[in-house]
Scaffold this motif. Sequence first.
Motif, short mmCIF file in Angstrom:
data_model
loop_
_atom_site.label_atom_id
_atom_site.label_comp_id
_atom_site.label_asym_id
_atom_site.label_seq_id
_atom_site.Cartn_x
_atom_site.Cartn_y
_atom_site.Cartn_z
N GLY A 1 0.82 -1.20 0.00
CA GLY A 1 0.00 0.00 0.00
C GLY A 1 0.86 1.26 0.00
N GLY A 2 0.47 2.24 -0.81
CA GLY A 2 1.20 3.49 -0.87
C GLY A 2 2.32 3.52 -1.89
N THR A 3 2.70 2.36 -2.44
CA THR A 3 3.77 2.33 -3.43
C THR A 3 3.22 2.74 -4.80
N LEU A 4 4.13 3.14 -5.68
CA LEU A 4 3.75 3.48 -7.04
C LEU A 4 3.15 2.28 -7.74
N GLY A 5 3.69 1.08 -7.44
CA GLY A 5 3.14 -0.14 -8.03
C GLY A 5 1.68 -0.34 -7.70
N ARG A 6 1.31 -0.10 -6.44
CA ARG A 6 -0.09 -0.25 -6.02
C ARG A 6 -0.97 0.79 -6.72
N LYS A 7 -0.45 2.01 -6.89
CA LYS A 7 -1.23 3.06 -7.54
C LYS A 7 -1.51 2.72 -9.01
N LEU A 8 -0.53 2.14 -9.68
CA LEU A 8 -0.75 1.73 -11.07
C LEU A 8 -1.79 0.62 -11.14
#
Length: 461
Positions: free
Chosen positions: A369-376
Amino acid sequence: MIELSFHGATGTVTGSKYLLNVNGKRVLIDCGMFQGPRELRLLNWEKPAFKTTDIDSIILTHAHIDHIGFLPRLVKHGFKGKVYSTPPTADLAAISLMDTAHLQIEDAAYRTRKKISRHKKALPLFNKTDAERSIKLITPVSFGEEITVTPELRFVFRPAGHILGAAGVEINASDNGTPRRVLFSGDVGRFGNPLVLDPVPPSECDYLVCESTYGGRIHPPEDPYSMLEDSINDAVANKSVILIPAFAISRTQQITYLINDLIRQKRIPSIPIHIDSPMAISVTDIYRGYHELHRVGLDRIGGPECALDGKNISMHRDRNESKALNKVKGPAIIISASGMLSGGRILHHLINRLPDPSTTVITAGFMAGGTLGRKLLNGDEVVYIHKRPIRVKAKIVSIHGLSGHADSFELLHWLEPIKKAPRKVFVTHGEQSQSEAFVAYLKKERNWDCHIPVLGETVQL
């Protein structure tokens, strides 16, 4: 008196640190860095909640930064004791810690230069000297070899799958003559991964500290071979570029192996692969050196037809070579770290290619959670990289079948050999929802007494 304190991996999948106090002798199991949202990363800068010089030794389960990355910081605070790990973990940690120090220094310089730091001069969490001092403290210990840390504390490493050298830790402690067995799962891998051994069944124990990264999820019944095959053949047909963010340890080697296997089976053409990660290149050499710890044979890992390299693969260590990849036309694959897009060269490739609709980004494995990977994965149309807004026009594909973590079903399967219920099971290393779901499974399926600790909590065993 035996006490266990939780100083990381509580309500999150990063920052693993468990402090075991056996009659005044203190051993730290894992020494990980917090990753993900800013509020977690800031914890890395805080003074440890325990007195660093009181720690007698540290036991590392494996070489991922969320399990070893705080070690140089601890050394900076005065730790001088022994650090135990399996031989592959020792080799991988040496590369990983030096690479992380380099990235910390590089990122601090970048933030200072671009004036995007809250401070006049951004500082690295630790430097190369701190990393070198940490590496010198590591003592390799083979799987199955019992080590006496103190007269009242012994431990054994057991294969956990996950990545090369990953281990669970079986600790036998004595409280004034009363034996206590405490089992730390480490990160439990999946069964059937070609590049690591299967997790070894756990032993009976009095207390269990168990990860729950996928504690409430079942990996979808997808075939990573077929998903990679479809994405790569689409890229070939459209002459596009595939970006694959991948951890330098394990994931890069796993993906390279699978792609080369698809080429060997003639399911895809021999597409150019660019591995843009100095660390991943060094790690691949280590993987080749431990062929006895892989499920596949020597001919596929350590021989002349090694599936981890080939004529279609270009390795890029130099930064200028990395920048030159901005001009690469498809079809091509660029594999670069970090796996959760929390740093590294992959960020610069994303800045360059995310706005391009012809680009495909393939994520593989868990995204905190909170990582760029999760946002994508969440479908954000605009993401911020180095505080710059970047429009997301690229196609995002997620392949969960490449995860290195056991899901809830696989964790329950792994725990099945334990017939006598532990006195207490501490469920850690998972986001709160995942830990709660796994506790519900354990209570329903096994009727085990479970507890989800909070950061800084201490319990008596």
